[in-house]
Enzyme design. Structure first.
Site, PDB file in Angstrom:
ATOM      1  N   ARG A 223       0.853  -1.185   0.000  1.00  0.00           N
ATOM      2  CA  ARG A 223       0.000   0.000   0.000  1.00  0.00           C
ATOM      3  C   ARG A 223       0.896   1.245   0.000  1.00  0.00           C
ATOM      4  NH1 ARG A 223      -3.484  -2.716  -1.566  1.00  0.00           N
ATOM      5  NH2 ARG A 223      -5.492  -3.203  -0.609  1.00  0.00           N
ATOM      6  N   HIS A 271      -0.897   0.370  -9.834  1.00  0.00           N
ATOM      7  CA  HIS A 271      -1.619  -0.558  -8.930  1.00  0.00           C
ATOM      8  C   HIS A 271      -2.190  -1.752  -9.720  1.00  0.00           C
ATOM      9  CE1 HIS A 271      -3.846  -0.820  -4.840  1.00  0.00           C
ATOM     10  NE2 HIS A 271      -3.676  -2.028  -5.365  1.00  0.00           N
TER      11      HIS A 271
END
Ligand code: NAP
Ligand code: GLV
Length: 308
Positions: A223, A271
């Site tokens: 993250r 991502h």
């Protein structure tokens, strides 16, 4: 007993197809269409709007489309119901490929050779065998352990770090706060595959970079909030780190003009390290719904106190 599919970023088409095939007895609604709220027993969700799940009066199980549930847990109104995180073979394979690609890219000097090619420079650099390259993996869960095994199979000298002690053949396993220093000191390439929790937020900071061997590479596929972006830029500028591969960012999409976009030592991907594909992941959702309906314990349930 219907299923509410909630995601602003996933195409619902393949999910509808797969869930209708696997669970024909459960109508699937695609948010923002909800139909009769009282008929909804299951939410299959990625970053649902805060408050949405709390507004479903007969919800029984929340099934996350993602492996990481930090965004879901950040909703203060999240109902106190079982929250199942995503564990499925496609996610594991995708992450293993992305991590292996990034490790090999830095290991085989591809970054430097691409820069040399742009300048028309023919200059062989020092090359190392995989067994001479020490890779450290933060997080030895579903994704970290699989990446560790794949890198070890390629010949890398792999170690990992987890919260509780783990044993993985061929991997030097460290655990707990005391195990971190030992892992960092031997990580020429460090890969972060931790969940984002109160304990791990900001873990990739100046202090951690200083504990790595000089010239190390940092790879973050977990993250964005694991990384203190300013500390990374400073460590690259000072030569403390050689480079970084980043798939996740504090703000996504990465804003135009962010220094990472044009940084010569930073690889950016949007991502995509491991995507949850309906064609492999719908089966794991269907399996947990069937277990729930047969009265069997659910698998991969998040421990909200631990945060993952
Ligand atoms: P997981 O199976 O829950 O594994 C988490 C690992 O981290 C475990 O080994 C756990 O230790 C360790 N850990 C947690 N807190 C720790 C701490 N404070 N200190 C040391 N170790 C700690 O999770 P996963 O399925 O592998 O997924 C990991 C993360 O990858 C997700 O949370 C998500 O954020 C990220 N992800 C990113 C993408 C992408 O496309 N970029 C895709 C999927 C997932 P224990 O073994 O002791 O529990
Ligand atoms: C993606 O980031 C996930 O958590 O599955």
């Amino acid at each position: 007993m219907s299923i509410l599919f909630v995601s602003a970023t996933d195409d619902p088409g393949p999910w509808l197809r797969e869930l209708n095939r696997l669970l024909p007895e459960h109508p699937v609604r695609v948010w923002p269409e909800r139909g009769d709220d009282a008929a909804i027993r299951y939410a299959v969700a990625w970053k649902p709007p805060p408050g949405l799940l709390a507004s479903l009066p007969r919800l029984e199980v929340i099934l996350s489309l993602g492996a990481g549930v930090d965004a879901m847990l950040a909703d203060p109104t999240l109902p106190d119901l079982p929250l199942v995180r995503m564990v499925e073979p496609g996610l594991v394979l995708g992450m293993t490929e992305w991590v292996a690609a990034q490790v090999l890219y830095w290991h085989r000097n591809q970054h430097a050779y691409s820069a040399q090619q742009a300048r028309g420079v023919w200059q062989p650099l020092d090359e190392f065998l995989a067994q001479e390259r020490r890779v450290g993996i933060l997080g030895l869960g579903e994704l970290g352990a699989a990446a560790a095994r794949a890198l070890a199979a390629l010949g890398f000298d792999v170690a990992g770090w987890s919260r509780s002690p783990r044993e993985i053949p061929g991997i030097a396993c460290h655990s707990g706060p005391d195990g971190l220093a030992a892992l960092l000191a031997r990580s020429d390439i460090l890969v972060c595959l931790l969940p984002l929790t109160a304990e791990t937020r900001g873990i990739l900071d100046a202090e951690l970079f200083a504990a790595l061997p000089p010239g190390a590479v940092v790879i973050n596929a977990a993250r964005g909030a694991h990384l203190v972006e300013g500390d990374l830029l400073a460590a690259l500028a000072g030569g403390r780190l050689r480079g970084a591969s980043l798939d996740v960012f504090t703000e996504e999409p990465l804003p135009a003009g962010h220094p990472f976009w044009r940084h010569p030592a930073v690889v950016v991907t949007p991502h995509v390290a491991a995507k949850t594909h309906a064609r492999t992941a719908a089966a794991s959702i269907a399996e947990q719904i069937r277990r729930h309906e047969r009265g069997l314990p659910l698998e991969n349930v998040v421990d909200s106190r631990r945060g993952y």
